[in-house]
Each structure stands twice: as C-alpha cells, then as structure tokens.
Design a protein around this motif. Structure first.
Motif, PDB file in Angstrom:
ATOM      1  N   THR A   1       0.840  -1.202   0.000  1.00  0.00           N
ATOM      2  CA  THR A   1       0.000   0.000   0.000  1.00  0.00           C
ATOM      3  C   THR A   1       0.872   1.247   0.000  1.00  0.00           C
ATOM      4  O   THR A   1       1.966   1.243   0.547  1.00  0.00           O
ATOM      5  N   GLN A   2       0.348   2.283  -0.590  1.00  0.00           N
ATOM      6  CA  GLN A   2       1.105   3.529  -0.709  1.00  0.00           C
ATOM      7  C   GLN A   2       1.163   4.254   0.633  1.00  0.00           C
ATOM      8  O   GLN A   2       0.189   4.352   1.348  1.00  0.00           O
ATOM      9  N   GLU A  51      11.837   6.190  -4.873  1.00  0.00           N
ATOM     10  CA  GLU A  51      11.275   5.540  -6.054  1.00  0.00           C
ATOM     11  C   GLU A  51      10.608   4.207  -5.682  1.00  0.00           C
ATOM     12  O   GLU A  51       9.508   3.912  -6.135  1.00  0.00           O
ATOM     13  N   VAL A  52      11.260   3.445  -4.805  1.00  0.00           N
ATOM     14  CA  VAL A  52      10.707   2.168  -4.358  1.00  0.00           C
ATOM     15  C   VAL A  52       9.448   2.409  -3.520  1.00  0.00           C
ATOM     16  O   VAL A  52       8.423   1.759  -3.721  1.00  0.00           O
ATOM     17  N   ARG A  53       9.502   3.353  -2.605  1.00  0.00           N
ATOM     18  CA  ARG A  53       8.354   3.640  -1.730  1.00  0.00           C
ATOM     19  C   ARG A  53       7.154   4.176  -2.512  1.00  0.00           C
ATOM     20  O   ARG A  53       6.019   3.996  -2.102  1.00  0.00           O
ATOM     21  N   LEU A  54       7.417   4.854  -3.624  1.00  0.00           N
ATOM     22  CA  LEU A  54       6.351   5.522  -4.383  1.00  0.00           C
ATOM     23  C   LEU A  54       5.966   4.770  -5.653  1.00  0.00           C
ATOM     24  O   LEU A  54       5.342   5.339  -6.545  1.00  0.00           O
ATOM     25  N   THR A  55       6.314   3.487  -5.729  1.00  0.00           N
ATOM     26  CA  THR A  55       6.086   2.700  -6.941  1.00  0.00           C
ATOM     27  C   THR A  55       4.651   2.773  -7.446  1.00  0.00           C
ATOM     28  O   THR A  55       4.413   3.035  -8.611  1.00  0.00           O
ATOM     29  N   THR A  62      11.687  11.596 -13.567  1.00  0.00           N
ATOM     30  CA  THR A  62      11.697  12.372 -14.814  1.00  0.00           C
ATOM     31  C   THR A  62      13.110  12.670 -15.300  1.00  0.00           C
ATOM     32  O   THR A  62      13.292  13.087 -16.435  1.00  0.00           O
ATOM     33  N   SER A  63      14.091  12.450 -14.420  1.00  0.00           N
ATOM     34  CA  SER A  63      15.497  12.616 -14.800  1.00  0.00           C
ATOM     35  C   SER A  63      16.334  11.928 -13.730  1.00  0.00           C
ATOM     36  O   SER A  63      15.797  11.414 -12.744  1.00  0.00           O
ATOM     37  N   LYS A  64      17.625  11.965 -13.921  1.00  0.00           N
ATOM     38  CA  LYS A  64      18.525  11.318 -12.974  1.00  0.00           C
ATOM     39  C   LYS A  64      18.371  11.894 -11.561  1.00  0.00           C
ATOM     40  O   LYS A  64      18.547  11.197 -10.570  1.00  0.00           O
ATOM     41  N   SER A  65      17.991  13.162 -11.470  1.00  0.00           N
ATOM     42  CA  SER A  65      17.974  13.830 -10.171  1.00  0.00           C
ATOM     43  C   SER A  65      16.587  14.272  -9.699  1.00  0.00           C
ATOM     44  O   SER A  65      16.484  15.005  -8.724  1.00  0.00           O
ATOM     45  N   LEU A  66      15.515  13.824 -10.378  1.00  0.00           N
ATOM     46  CA  LEU A  66      14.198  14.350 -10.029  1.00  0.00           C
ATOM     47  C   LEU A  66      13.089  13.307 -10.111  1.00  0.00           C
ATOM     48  O   LEU A  66      13.041  12.514 -11.048  1.00  0.00           O
ATOM     49  N   ILE A  67      12.192  13.319  -9.114  1.00  0.00           N
ATOM     50  CA  ILE A  67      10.970  12.514  -9.098  1.00  0.00           C
ATOM     51  C   ILE A  67       9.804  13.494  -8.987  1.00  0.00           C
ATOM     52  O   ILE A  67       9.766  14.317  -8.073  1.00  0.00           O
ATOM     53  N   LEU A  68       8.855  13.390  -9.905  1.00  0.00           N
ATOM     54  CA  LEU A  68       7.781  14.363 -10.041  1.00  0.00           C
ATOM     55  C   LEU A  68       6.414  13.762  -9.704  1.00  0.00           C
ATOM     56  O   LEU A  68       6.128  12.621 -10.059  1.00  0.00           O
TER      57      LEU A  68
END
Length: 110
Positions: A1-2, A51-55, A62-68
């Motif tokens: 679950t998220q 990234e794993v927690r928000l799958t 969106t790039s090497k340094s950013l999660i949107l």
C-alpha cells in the motif's frame, strides 16, 4: 500500500509531509530536497529509496535527479530532443528527459 506521508525537515524541525502536498523531489549534492507549493524541505531518503516507496503512486522519475508528482502538472509540451517540459500548478517548469518520457506518457495515458 502507498504511504501517505514522508518525514521531512527544515531548520531542525521534523514533520510528516503528505504526498498530496509534494510537487517533486530533487537530489542535489548528495541531499534530497522536497518541494511543496510554498516550501522546500529536506529528507534523509535517497531518490532510489523514494522511487521504491512511491512505486504505485502518482510519482515518476523524470530525470537522474528528479521525481515528479504527475498530479501537480498543469500541462506538458514537447521540448527539444524528444524531451518534454511540464509546467506545474505553481508555474515551475520541469524538463522530463528523453529516457523517462515514455514513462510520463504511460502515466498520463498519452
């Protein structure tokens, strides 16, 4: 679950910030910053951990340094070299790199 929130800190104050309030996460100089509509916080989590927690959420890399957070996108326009530019609700502009553009298209259903 998220998970609904993540721990963030600013000026030695720690709090849980709701994922709904987060526009994006950005890694700069081995630090992870968390951007909301009005504030910038830090978290001890690394982007790959986020990234794993928000799958199964509205967040995408969106790039090497950013999660949107795609729910904060006002609109998307094609940019140079197969990239996209996303304008967010707070009028900030984020570039989605070519490598992550297919993921954005899939998440937005385009």
């Amino acid at each position: 679950t998220q998970e609904e929130s993540i721990p963030v800190f600013k000026e030695k104050k720690i709090k849980q910030l709701s994922l709904n309030d987060i526009f994006y996460f950005e890694a700069v100089d081995n630090k992870t910053f968390v951007y909301s509509a009005t504030d910038v916080y830090q978290t001890n989590l690394k982007l790959y951990e986020l990234e794993v927690r928000l799958t199964n959420s509205y967040f995408i890399r969106t790039s090497k340094s950013l999660i949107l957070n795609v729910m904060k996108i006002e609109h998307v326009t094609p940019a140079f070299n197969s990239r996209f530019e996303a304008e967010l609700e707070n009028k900030e502009k984020i570039i989605i790199s070519r490598k992550f553009a297919p993921l954005l298209k899939k998440k937005l259903g385009i």
